[in-house]
Design a protein around this motif. Structure first.
Motif, PDB file in Angstrom:
ATOM      1  N   VAL A  70      39.782  50.658  36.879  1.00 53.63           N
ATOM      2  CA  VAL A  70      39.286  51.698  35.976  1.00 53.63           C
ATOM      3  C   VAL A  70      38.033  52.335  36.567  1.00 53.63           C
ATOM      4  O   VAL A  70      37.113  51.636  36.962  1.00 53.63           O
ATOM      5  CB  VAL A  70      38.838  51.092  34.641  1.00 53.63           C
ATOM      6  N   PRO A 107      31.060  46.667  44.147  1.00 54.58           N
ATOM      7  CA  PRO A 107      31.086  45.743  43.000  1.00 54.58           C
ATOM      8  C   PRO A 107      32.496  45.373  42.549  1.00 54.58           C
ATOM      9  O   PRO A 107      32.698  44.318  41.950  1.00 54.58           O
ATOM     10  CB  PRO A 107      30.364  46.523  41.894  1.00 54.58           C
ATOM     11  N   ARG A 166      34.039  42.038  43.077  1.00 46.81           N
ATOM     12  CA  ARG A 166      33.680  40.897  42.235  1.00 46.81           C
ATOM     13  C   ARG A 166      34.164  41.072  40.794  1.00 46.81           C
ATOM     14  O   ARG A 166      34.376  40.093  40.105  1.00 46.81           O
ATOM     15  CB  ARG A 166      32.151  40.720  42.208  1.00 46.81           C
ATOM     16  N   VAL A 167      34.241  42.296  40.316  1.00 45.16           N
ATOM     17  CA  VAL A 167      34.553  42.468  38.891  1.00 45.16           C
ATOM     18  C   VAL A 167      35.740  43.407  38.699  1.00 45.16           C
ATOM     19  O   VAL A 167      36.092  44.170  39.568  1.00 45.16           O
ATOM     20  CB  VAL A 167      33.350  43.029  38.103  1.00 45.16           C
ATOM     21  N   SER A 168      36.345  43.323  37.504  1.00 43.86           N
ATOM     22  CA  SER A 168      37.442  44.230  37.183  1.00 43.86           C
ATOM     23  C   SER A 168      37.420  44.475  35.678  1.00 43.86           C
ATOM     24  O   SER A 168      36.531  44.012  34.978  1.00 43.86           O
ATOM     25  CB  SER A 168      38.775  43.620  37.606  1.00 43.86           C
ATOM     26  N   GLY A 169      38.402  45.234  35.213  1.00 43.62           N
ATOM     27  CA  GLY A 169      38.534  45.472  33.774  1.00 43.62           C
ATOM     28  C   GLY A 169      37.329  46.182  33.185  1.00 43.62           C
ATOM     29  O   GLY A 169      36.787  47.096  33.785  1.00 43.62           O
ATOM     30  N   HIS A 170      36.895  45.713  31.995  1.00 46.11           N
ATOM     31  CA  HIS A 170      35.808  46.442  31.323  1.00 46.11           C
ATOM     32  C   HIS A 170      34.481  46.288  32.051  1.00 46.11           C
ATOM     33  O   HIS A 170      33.602  47.114  31.906  1.00 46.11           O
ATOM     34  CB  HIS A 170      35.690  46.019  29.871  1.00 46.11           C
ATOM     35  N   TYR A 171      34.326  45.230  32.856  1.00 45.35           N
ATOM     36  CA  TYR A 171      33.116  45.112  33.665  1.00 45.35           C
ATOM     37  C   TYR A 171      33.041  46.286  34.625  1.00 45.35           C
ATOM     38  O   TYR A 171      32.010  46.922  34.794  1.00 45.35           O
ATOM     39  CB  TYR A 171      33.132  43.820  34.478  1.00 45.35           C
ATOM     40  N   ALA A 184      34.565  49.111  34.316  1.00 45.72           N
ATOM     41  CA  ALA A 184      34.360  50.342  33.548  1.00 45.72           C
ATOM     42  C   ALA A 184      32.864  50.577  33.380  1.00 45.72           C
ATOM     43  O   ALA A 184      32.361  51.679  33.581  1.00 45.72           O
ATOM     44  CB  ALA A 184      35.053  50.243  32.194  1.00 45.72           C
ATOM     45  N   LEU A 185      32.153  49.515  33.042  1.00 49.75           N
ATOM     46  CA  LEU A 185      30.718  49.650  32.806  1.00 49.75           C
ATOM     47  C   LEU A 185      29.968  49.987  34.098  1.00 49.75           C
ATOM     48  O   LEU A 185      29.071  50.835  34.098  1.00 49.75           O
ATOM     49  CB  LEU A 185      30.177  48.349  32.204  1.00 49.75           C
ATOM     50  N   VAL A 186      30.349  49.341  35.198  1.00 46.61           N
ATOM     51  CA  VAL A 186      29.700  49.641  36.482  1.00 46.61           C
ATOM     52  C   VAL A 186      29.886  51.116  36.828  1.00 46.61           C
ATOM     53  O   VAL A 186      28.936  51.813  37.193  1.00 46.61           O
ATOM     54  CB  VAL A 186      30.276  48.747  37.608  1.00 46.61           C
ATOM     55  N   ASN A 199      43.399  43.414  29.559  1.00 41.97           N
ATOM     56  CA  ASN A 199      42.644  44.439  30.273  1.00 41.97           C
ATOM     57  C   ASN A 199      43.281  45.820  30.168  1.00 41.97           C
ATOM     58  O   ASN A 199      43.031  46.681  30.984  1.00 41.97           O
ATOM     59  CB  ASN A 199      42.514  44.049  31.740  1.00 41.97           C
ATOM     60  N   ILE A 258      26.850  41.945  28.960  1.00 42.75           N
ATOM     61  CA  ILE A 258      27.467  41.467  30.200  1.00 42.75           C
ATOM     62  C   ILE A 258      26.452  40.725  31.068  1.00 42.75           C
ATOM     63  O   ILE A 258      26.773  39.698  31.664  1.00 42.75           O
ATOM     64  CB  ILE A 258      28.110  42.640  30.955  1.00 42.75           C
ATOM     65  N   ILE A 278      24.063  47.209  37.102  1.00 39.50           N
ATOM     66  CA  ILE A 278      25.100  47.135  38.138  1.00 39.50           C
ATOM     67  C   ILE A 278      24.819  45.981  39.090  1.00 39.50           C
ATOM     68  O   ILE A 278      25.709  45.202  39.441  1.00 39.50           O
ATOM     69  CB  ILE A 278      25.181  48.465  38.926  1.00 39.50           C
ATOM     70  N   SER A 309      27.150  42.735  39.598  1.00 44.10           N
ATOM     71  CA  SER A 309      27.747  42.460  40.900  1.00 44.10           C
ATOM     72  C   SER A 309      27.374  41.087  41.420  1.00 44.10           C
ATOM     73  O   SER A 309      28.171  40.421  42.055  1.00 44.10           O
ATOM     74  CB  SER A 309      27.302  43.513  41.922  1.00 44.10           C
TER      75      SER A 309
END
Lengths: 238, 598, 290
Positions: free
Chosen positions: B64, B111, B114-119, B121-123, C90, C229, C271, C275
């Protein structure tokens, strides 16, 4: 106790269960055997209210529960151990049992008594009461799933393939346990692929083929039926 | 030439081609509709480029991105600043904007490793916000809230007219669509889809997940940069309030409405969301409320978007043409490489999960060309062993040696490329691509072509693709799924998915095949069929490591058996020896129930 | 420096309040409500209408606001989350649907309340008080204390009660939870209503600081997700710590660069944090089982 009359169940457009009727009487162990995909799990989900039949009625102690939500059916005294065990993996063993006893949570003495009883029946659960359920072995998870279902004092216990994916030695163990529960007065409806073992502890049995009941009778009759022997029991290679 | 020249289109496919041509004619005739509409069409072309790019990363690769407006802004401002401050022409600004945006896309992509999904999205939202604030605050460079005015596009010293600019954009847009289509129909596109559908399985197919995710981000950023630069020269003025978070949402909505992961999705979405709203001006202040409601209704009513709904309604649109004759040999012969006798060695391997020993001081030797089985109670550590061998888990202690090479500290995809393939205890197919493509993903590691070959359809790329396709059909035929080739893999039954997994694993042309409970959930007929397939695999010299509970089956097809209990080796030997072993009977088989228990 | 620390803690508490509400929904459904910022904005709008415009006494106005916003949150659930069934995972569906709801809320607010920001009186008046030599508004203290109390409340509810157990169970599987005799639907609704109530309180607490307007939570909402988060989603301790940390770092950075970069800095921190430690400060990293 449980009487299922001509139910039909569909997933989307496909009708999985066609005109199925069967009954379970007080104190019995009844087993439904059948090949993969015959619709065994669908029947179990329908009886517990997780799926709704398109037609037909399900009578539990004379009351039609075909349209009752699953959580209300549990309250009436019908509990299920779902296929694949489905213990709450991030809860501890104890918390799993607490959730199993959600309905009797206000009756503290009863709750305590049930927990003790389950620990006596399955000593390994007491040993692991603080352990997170996801880290238990398959056999232990199955015991926990049964104990969790028993916490709400069910009159009728449904077991969906309790032996699936277990090592042979655990399979025997689980069937012994089912027999014990039956002797203590719980009525049991069991769905199994391991026809041989299941029929040994059952009073009566039904054979399910492609969504229909092909055969029904006492366990002994079913065990000696030549067609059942050929398709489900001995004389096969695997 | 290749198969694609002889390709015949069925009725439904022909209809879509006709529709596509009609849309193209509509665009070609655009200038006839007047200046205002022409501008709108030019904008639609720009949006089509950026959403096609976004579709690569969000639709195909499943990552995303809600910060696409930021990358779009970077392209726009790179173009604008170069044109104004350094007096560069459009033709220099364009590649520069693509390059700068591409580099930023690479940074944004980091990033995601390391992350996927809503994480994620936020990044990406964060990236968008940061760019937006920089545009406002970094006044010396960006002109701040006042923005930048940009000169017109020139060609041969003459500024281009509106119509000429439009046709230039149309050519660029068509070129982009063609190149992206080539990439998406190649192993690269399939690798993206595989990562989207199942990252772990994709890694075990030899796909470098990190590399491909970054590639998807860079490709989509390059296109965002291209679109941004075009926008700058179209509107000849840019300011920060164009590039907001809401624009990013709009881009994502475009591909969701159109249909993610299909080439037609961005086209349908752009046509709908860019041109249609012009007719909704009457709604005035209610317009954004309607827009928000539309968003909710569409994602609920059309979860796969318009193109997805059409494909599901008319599956013939994506039908694979079954070859008349399937001649290729499904399994590649590995017998020549049998000089050395041992293939896989585990030396004193220990794996702990939070203090618990899943595997303890385990040693194992697997001989080349043999069928070696692992049995033992649930939780004995069998699947952990497979996950260690394939690199999904790293052992805490000990070594794993495969073909003389130490592999315990290499990434899963490299282990897969070294010649180890596997199936999974709980089936892990790539659900939203076709059955045939699933197997073609398996062949991923065998390609020698590169991105250039795929993008421009070189001879080498096409030849390899043809070979892969033939091999995939042969494998499908071997496992009896050739009539389901065009269906989405998740529409197969659990048993069929197991066979698909085996075919996919064989497409990797492995030396060692790991089968994790392949018979679970199969009926007797299917198990017999499975045994037959395993015989075939063995006869080609491929070594098999098998985990299974169906004891008769194991005893029948194994050359040697290792029994595990509580993470330790309990016994090892031939099937005969194991059946008679007292310890094994006590811990695993149970007394006098051996035969019945299956 | 101390002043920056203090204002950082106040903004941090507000991020934490948003994060706590986002958490409670995450704990039971596994989704992040991207319309939460707008729900907080609606809370402020209703509070303004009830307390300032209509002159209803503060406590009664607070209760009315809480009830109204809880109802809005429940409606939001039925319109944007429920249609996607029990297995949310997801998928992009709920993400887009909640974003869409946010757009709808903002634009309705613009239509009904207008676009001009309006003032809202701080709790405890506008006289400064002195504590340890630092001058503070009583309102700032209220913000900190109320946030702390709510965080503690959730820590107890989620960690120690059967409701918390049931919430965790629902996030694992709706159908298995039903088999325990627990209505998973009721559990989810309870969580949404609770998130609405906290949103209402957050709205009232933010209003005197940001003024009340349709755009008041545009970036605050996103920072709330960031705080959740950073702390580790689904964890009340983490949400509280994550919020404070984000607020304080942001305020400290502000002493070095121009205020226009405030949001950029906050998102950069976010961010980097995501990360480096995607599981959050209080989250537990685990190896995915195959």
């Amino acid at each position: 106790m449980l009487k299922v009359n001509n139910i039909h169940v569909s997933y989307g457009k496909v009708e999985i269960i066609k005109q199925v009727s069967f009954e379970v009487n007080q104190g019995e162990v009844v087993v439904i055997i059948g090949a993969n995909g015959a619709g065994k799990t669908t029947i179990m989900k329908t009886v517990t209210g997780l799926l709704k039949p398109t037609q037909g009625e399900i009578l539990f102690e004379g009351q039609n529960i075909a349209r009752t939500p699953a959580e209300k059916i549990v309250k009436l005294g019908l509990a299920m151990c779902p296929e694949g065990r489905q213990v709450f993996p991030q809860h501890t063993v104890y918390e799993n049992l607490v959730l199993g006893g959600y309905l009797i949570r206000k009756d503290k003495p009863m709750f305590q008594k049930n927990i003790e009883q389950m620990y006596n029946l399955f000593p390994i659960l007491k040993e692991r009461s603080k352990q997170v359920a996801g880290t238990l072995s398959g056999g232990e998870q199955q015991m926990l799933a049964i104990a969790r279902a028993m916490m709400s004092n069910p009159k009728l216990l449904l077991l969906d393939e309790p032996s699936a994916g277990l090592a042979p030695i655990y399979v025997k163990n689980i069937f012994d346990m089912i027999q014990k529960l039956s002797e203590q007065g719980t009525t049991i409806l069991l769905v199994e692929q391991m026809a041989n073992m299941a029929l040994k502890i059952a009073d009566r049995a039904y054979v399910l083929e492609t969504g229909r009941i092909a055969l029904g009778g006492t366990a002994v009759e079913i065990m000696n039926d030549p067609k059942v022997v050929e398709s489900y029991l001995g004389s096969k290679k695997y | 030439m290749g198969w694609h020249m002889k390709r015949k289109y069925n009725k439904e496919q022909t209809l879509i081609i006709v529709l596509g041509v009609l849309v193209l004619i509509g665009f070609l005739a655009g200038p006839a509709a007047g200046s205002y509409f022409l501008r709108l069409l030019s904008l639609a072309l720009i949006y089509l480029i950026i959403t096609t790019g976004l579709n690569i990363v969000a639709g195909y690769a499943g990552q995303v991105s809600l910060g696409q407006a930021g990358l779009y802004a970077i392209g726009a401002y790179t173009g604008g600043i170069l044109a104004v401050k350094l007096d560069m022409s459009f033709w220099v600004c364009l590649p520069a904007a693509m390059a700068v945006a591409g580099i930023c896309g690479f940074i944004v992509g980091i990033p995601t490793l390391r992350v996927s999904g809503h994480y994620l999205a936020l990044v990406t939202i964060g990236v968008g916000v940061i760019v937006e604030k920089l545009l406002v605050e970094w006044v010396p460079l960006t002109g701040g809230p006042g923005g930048i005015s940009v000169p017109l596009i020139e060609m041969g010293g003459q500024p281009l007219s509106e119509t000429q600019v439009y046709y230039l954009f149309l050519v660029i847009c068509l070129l982009v669509l063609w190149l992206v289509k080539n990439i998406m129909k190649s192993p690269v596109g399939r690798a993206f889809s595989a990562i989207r559908d199942n990252e772990i399985a994709a890694g075990c197919m030899g796909i470098n997940i990190m590399g491909y995710k970054l590639m998807a981000f860079v490709l989509s950023a390059v296109l965002a940069g291209l679109a941004g630069c075009l926008y700058t020269f179209l509107s000849s003025y840019i300011s920060p309030d164009t590039f907001t978070f809401n624009l990013s949402v709009f881009f994502l909505l475009t591909i969701i409405i159109g249909g993610q992961g299909t080439m037609a999705g961005p086209i349908i979405g752009t046509l709908l969301l860019t041109i249609l709203p012009e007719y909704l001006q009457a709604l005035e202040q209610y317009r954004l409320i309607v827009y928000g409601l539309l968003m909710i209704v569409v994602v609920i009513g059309l979860p796969y978007g318009i193109s997805g709904a059409i494909i599901r309604k008319f599956p013939k649109l994506i039908e694979e043409q079954k070859p008349e004759k399937i001649e290729a040999d499904p399994i590649v012969d590995k017998q020549k490489s049998n000089e050395n006798n041992t293939l896989l060695v585990l030396e004193n391997v220990t794996k702990r999960f939070g203090g618990l020993n899943a595997i303890q001081n385990m040693s194992l030797t697997v001989k080349k060309g043999s069928v070696h089985s692992l049995i033992g109670p649930n939780g004995a550590g069998k699947s952990t062993m497979i996950n260690i061998i394939t690199g999904v888990y790293k052992p805490n202690e000990g070594r794993v040696v495969f073909n003389g090479q130490e592999i315990n500290n290499i990434k899963p995809y490299k282990i897969a490329l070294a010649g180890i393939s596997r199936t999974f205890q709980s089936v892990q197919v790539f659900g939203k691509i076709s059955v045939l493509e699933n197997i073609m993903v398996g062949h991923h590691g065998q390609y020698r072509s590169n991105l250039f070959d795929y993008t421009f359809k070189s001879g080498r790329g096409r030849k390899e693709e043809k070979l892969t396709r033939e091999r995939a059909w042969a494998l499908l035929k071997m496992v009896g799924l050739e009539d389901r080739a065009s269906e989405f893999a998740d529409s197969l039954s659990a048993g069929q998915q197991r066979f698909l997994e085996i075919a996919r694993a064989l497409a990797m042309e492995p030396d060692l095949l790991l089968l994790d409970e392949p018979a679970a959930g199969l009926n007797e007929v299917e198990i017999r069929y499975l045994a037959h397939i395993i015989e075939q695999i063995k006869s080609k010299g491929i070594t098999i490591l098998l985990i299974e509970h169906h004891i008769d089956f194991v005893m029948d097809i194994s050359d040697s058996i290792t029994v595990l209990n509580f993470g330790k080796k309990l016994a090892e030997g031939t099937p005969m020896e194991i059946q008679g072993n007292q310890e094994v009977i006590e811990a695993y088989l149970g007394k006098n129930e051996v035969v019945e228990a299956c | 420096m101390f002043q920056a620390l203090e204002s950082g803690m106040v903004m941090g508490s507000i991020y934490a309040l948003l994060a706590l509400a986002i958490n409670i929904i995450y704990s039971t459904t596994g989704i992040i409500n991207f319309a939460h910022g707008e729900i907080v904005m609606l809370g402020a709008m209703f509070a303004l209408t009830f307390i300032v415009t209509s002159g209803i006494p503060f406590l009664l106005g607070l209760i009315l606001t809480c009830i109204t916003v809880a109802i809005v949150a429940v409606i939001l659930y039925y319109c944007t989350v429920r249609p996607f069934g029990d297995k949310l995972g997801n998928s992009l569906g709920w993400l887009m649907a909640t974003l869409g709801a946010g757009i709808v809320f903002t634009n309705i607010a613009m239509l009904v309340f207008g676009t001009q920001p309006k003032a809202f009186p701080p709790i405890g008046g506008s006289e400064l008080v002195k504590i340890f030599g630092i001058k503070l508004l009583p309102h700032d203290i209220w913000v900190l204390v109320i946030t702390l109390l709510i965080a503690l409340f959730f820590n107890v509810v989620l960690g120690k009660t059967i409701l918390g157990n049931a919430i965790k169970a629902t996030s694992f599987s709706h159908s298995v939870t039903k088999l325990m005799g627990i209505s998973s639907q009721k559990i989810v609704l309870t969580c949404f209503a609770m998130s609405g109530i906290i949103a209402a309180i957050a709205g009232i607490l933010i209003s005197p600081i940001t003024f009340v307007g349709p755009q008041m939570t545009a970036t605050i909402g996103l920072k709330g997700f960031g705080a959740a988060i950073i702390g580790g989603v689904g964890n009340s301790k983490g949400a509280f710590a994550g919020g404070l940390l984000l607020g304080i770092l942001e305020a400290l950075a502000m002493t070095q660069v121009t205020p226009g970069y405030k949001d950029a800095i906050a998102f950069l921190i976010m961010i980097i944090a995501i990360s480096i430690k995607p599981e959050g400060i209080f989250g537990v990293a685990y190896e995915k089982k195959v």
